[in-house]
Motif scaffolding. Structure first.
Motif, PDB file in Angstrom:
ATOM      1  N   ASP A   1       5.562   2.532  -4.194  1.00 42.61           N
ATOM      2  CA  ASP A   1       6.198   3.777  -3.782  1.00 42.61           C
ATOM      3  C   ASP A   1       5.108   4.795  -3.466  1.00 42.61           C
ATOM      4  N   LEU A   2       5.146   5.322  -2.252  1.00 42.73           N
ATOM      5  CA  LEU A   2       4.207   6.343  -1.824  1.00 42.73           C
ATOM      6  C   LEU A   2       4.766   7.706  -2.201  1.00 42.73           C
ATOM      7  N   LYS A   3       3.995   8.493  -2.927  1.00 48.12           N
ATOM      8  CA  LYS A   3       4.425   9.845  -3.292  1.00 48.12           C
ATOM      9  C   LYS A   3       4.227  10.769  -2.106  1.00 48.12           C
ATOM     10  N   LEU A   4       5.280  11.547  -1.813  1.00 48.55           N
ATOM     11  CA  LEU A   4       5.266  12.480  -0.691  1.00 48.55           C
ATOM     12  C   LEU A   4       5.543  13.890  -1.191  1.00 48.55           C
ATOM     13  N   ALA A   5       5.507  14.837  -0.294  1.00 51.37           N
ATOM     14  CA  ALA A   5       5.794  16.233  -0.640  1.00 51.37           C
ATOM     15  C   ALA A   5       7.230  16.379  -1.138  1.00 51.37           C
ATOM     16  N   HIS A   6       7.477  17.457  -1.851  1.00 45.41           N
ATOM     17  CA  HIS A   6       8.807  17.813  -2.337  1.00 45.41           C
ATOM     18  C   HIS A   6       9.384  16.747  -3.271  1.00 45.41           C
ATOM     19  N   ASP A   7       8.534  16.129  -4.081  1.00 46.57           N
ATOM     20  CA  ASP A   7       8.940  15.104  -5.056  1.00 46.57           C
ATOM     21  C   ASP A   7       9.689  13.945  -4.426  1.00 46.57           C
ATOM     22  N   ARG A   8       9.358  13.600  -3.194  1.00 44.76           N
ATOM     23  CA  ARG A   8       9.982  12.470  -2.524  1.00 44.76           C
ATOM     24  C   ARG A   8       9.058  11.265  -2.621  1.00 44.76           C
TER      25      ARG A   8
ATOM     26  N   VAL B   1      -6.952  -6.051   0.639  1.00 45.72           N
ATOM     27  CA  VAL B   1      -5.895  -5.039   0.750  1.00 45.72           C
ATOM     28  C   VAL B   1      -5.210  -4.866  -0.599  1.00 45.72           C
ATOM     29  N   ARG B   2      -4.852  -5.982  -1.243  1.00 42.37           N
ATOM     30  CA  ARG B   2      -4.196  -5.936  -2.555  1.00 42.37           C
ATOM     31  C   ARG B   2      -5.061  -5.185  -3.570  1.00 42.37           C
ATOM     32  N   SER B   3      -6.347  -5.491  -3.592  1.00 41.23           N
ATOM     33  CA  SER B   3      -7.264  -4.839  -4.527  1.00 41.23           C
ATOM     34  C   SER B   3      -7.335  -3.338  -4.276  1.00 41.23           C
ATOM     35  N   HIS B   4      -7.463  -2.955  -3.006  1.00 38.84           N
ATOM     36  CA  HIS B   4      -7.554  -1.532  -2.667  1.00 38.84           C
ATOM     37  C   HIS B   4      -6.261  -0.788  -3.005  1.00 38.84           C
ATOM     38  N   ILE B   5      -5.134  -1.315  -2.540  1.00 37.91           N
ATOM     39  CA  ILE B   5      -3.850  -0.644  -2.787  1.00 37.91           C
ATOM     40  C   ILE B   5      -3.523  -0.640  -4.273  1.00 37.91           C
ATOM     41  N   GLY B   6      -3.797  -1.758  -4.969  1.00 38.07           N
ATOM     42  CA  GLY B   6      -3.532  -1.843  -6.405  1.00 38.07           C
ATOM     43  C   GLY B   6      -4.350  -0.852  -7.222  1.00 38.07           C
ATOM     44  N   SER B   7      -5.513  -0.465  -6.707  1.00 31.87           N
ATOM     45  CA  SER B   7      -6.336   0.523  -7.415  1.00 31.87           C
ATOM     46  C   SER B   7      -5.826   1.938  -7.205  1.00 31.87           C
ATOM     47  N   GLN B   8      -4.961   2.126  -6.208  1.00 30.69           N
ATOM     48  CA  GLN B   8      -4.465   3.458  -5.879  1.00 30.69           C
ATOM     49  C   GLN B   8      -2.998   3.689  -6.249  1.00 30.69           C
ATOM     50  N   HIS B   9      -2.226   2.593  -6.330  1.00 33.01           N
ATOM     51  CA  HIS B   9      -0.782   2.703  -6.548  1.00 33.01           C
ATOM     52  C   HIS B   9      -0.326   1.614  -7.513  1.00 33.01           C
ATOM     53  N   GLU B  10       0.761   1.895  -8.223  1.00 32.90           N
ATOM     54  CA  GLU B  10       1.383   0.870  -9.066  1.00 32.90           C
ATOM     55  C   GLU B  10       2.221  -0.038  -8.170  1.00 32.90           C
ATOM     56  N   LEU B  11       1.922  -1.327  -8.181  1.00 33.34           N
ATOM     57  CA  LEU B  11       2.624  -2.271  -7.316  1.00 33.34           C
ATOM     58  C   LEU B  11       3.992  -2.610  -7.890  1.00 33.34           C
ATOM     59  N   ARG B  12       5.024  -2.578  -7.044  1.00 36.54           N
ATOM     60  CA  ARG B  12       6.374  -2.991  -7.441  1.00 36.54           C
ATOM     61  C   ARG B  12       6.554  -4.482  -7.228  1.00 36.54           C
ATOM     62  N   HIS B  13       6.088  -4.985  -6.099  1.00 34.94           N
ATOM     63  CA  HIS B  13       6.072  -6.421  -5.801  1.00 34.94           C
ATOM     64  C   HIS B  13       4.608  -6.823  -5.679  1.00 34.94           C
ATOM     65  N   ASN B  14       4.298  -8.000  -6.208  1.00 34.35           N
ATOM     66  CA  ASN B  14       2.930  -8.481  -6.132  1.00 34.35           C
ATOM     67  C   ASN B  14       2.978  -9.994  -5.950  1.00 34.35           C
ATOM     68  N   ASP B  15       3.386 -10.417  -4.752  1.00 37.58           N
ATOM     69  CA  ASP B  15       3.511 -11.825  -4.407  1.00 37.58           C
ATOM     70  C   ASP B  15       2.272 -12.250  -3.614  1.00 37.58           C
ATOM     71  N   PRO B  16       2.106 -13.552  -3.380  1.00 37.98           N
ATOM     72  CA  PRO B  16       0.896 -14.008  -2.692  1.00 37.98           C
ATOM     73  C   PRO B  16       0.611 -13.305  -1.362  1.00 37.98           C
ATOM     74  N   TYR B  17       1.623 -13.093  -0.522  1.00 35.19           N
ATOM     75  CA  TYR B  17       1.382 -12.461   0.774  1.00 35.19           C
ATOM     76  C   TYR B  17       2.283 -11.256   1.007  1.00 35.19           C
ATOM     77  N   LEU B  18       2.728 -10.629  -0.072  1.00 43.16           N
ATOM     78  CA  LEU B  18       3.565  -9.434   0.018  1.00 43.16           C
ATOM     79  C   LEU B  18       3.331  -8.560  -1.197  1.00 43.16           C
ATOM     80  N   ILE B  19       3.045  -7.288  -0.945  1.00 47.47           N
ATOM     81  CA  ILE B  19       2.974  -6.303  -2.021  1.00 47.47           C
ATOM     82  C   ILE B  19       3.780  -5.086  -1.580  1.00 47.47           C
ATOM     83  N   SER B  20       4.236  -4.316  -2.564  1.00 46.71           N
ATOM     84  CA  SER B  20       4.940  -3.075  -2.240  1.00 46.71           C
ATOM     85  C   SER B  20       4.663  -2.055  -3.319  1.00 46.71           C
TER      86      SER B  20
END
Length: 134
Positions: free
Chosen positions: A28-35, A7-26
């Motif tokens: 920001d998902l880009k949405l419509a209207h610059d949200r 999961v980390r590898s897949h998400i990390g290839s698509q998004h810049e990770l804000r948190h990257n801990d052993p069992y937690l990553i986060s």
């Protein structure tokens, strides 16, 4: 996707990770209207050792939220449920989904992240604007 590192590898290839801990990553998902909507992924394990991926997004402070509306929302949802977690020491509503790894592939992960992110952003706007649609 059979484990958190996939999961980390897949998400990390698509998004810049804000948190990257052993069992937690986060991230920001880009949405419509610059949200953007913060998405958190964590690994959970049940009593029998079965592992799950929790996908969650913060909605807003719990204060002032009608619990019966939250329960009604949970009853009506097909994907995602409202839960409470601490954010900086204060109770905060989160929209969550728990998925067992054995039924999770990259397409399903992207679908759930997109669905929770979009719905989470809509709910956050309702909570912030003081609406009663929740």
């Amino acid at each position: 996707m059979r484990h958190f590192e996939a999961v980390r590898s897949h998400i990390g290839s698509q998004h810049e990770l804000r948190h990257n801990d052993p069992y937690l990553i986060s991230f920001d998902l880009k949405l419509a209207h610059d949200r953007h909507q913060g998405i958190y992924l964590a690994e959970l394990e049940d009593e029998s050792g079965r592992r799950y991926l929790r996908i969650s997004t913060p909605i807003g402070p719990l204060a002032g939220t009608d619990p019966s509306r939250c329960l009604r929302f949970n009853w009506q949802q097909r994907t995602g449920f409202l839960a409470v977690a601490d954010l900086d020491g204060s109770p905060y509503l989160h929209l969550c989904e728990n998925r067992p790894y054995e039924f999770l592939d990259s397409a399903e992960l992207q679908r759930v992240v997109g669905e929770l992110g979009t719905l989470g952003d809509q709910l956050e706007q309702i909570v912030v604007n003081g609406g009663d649609a929740l």
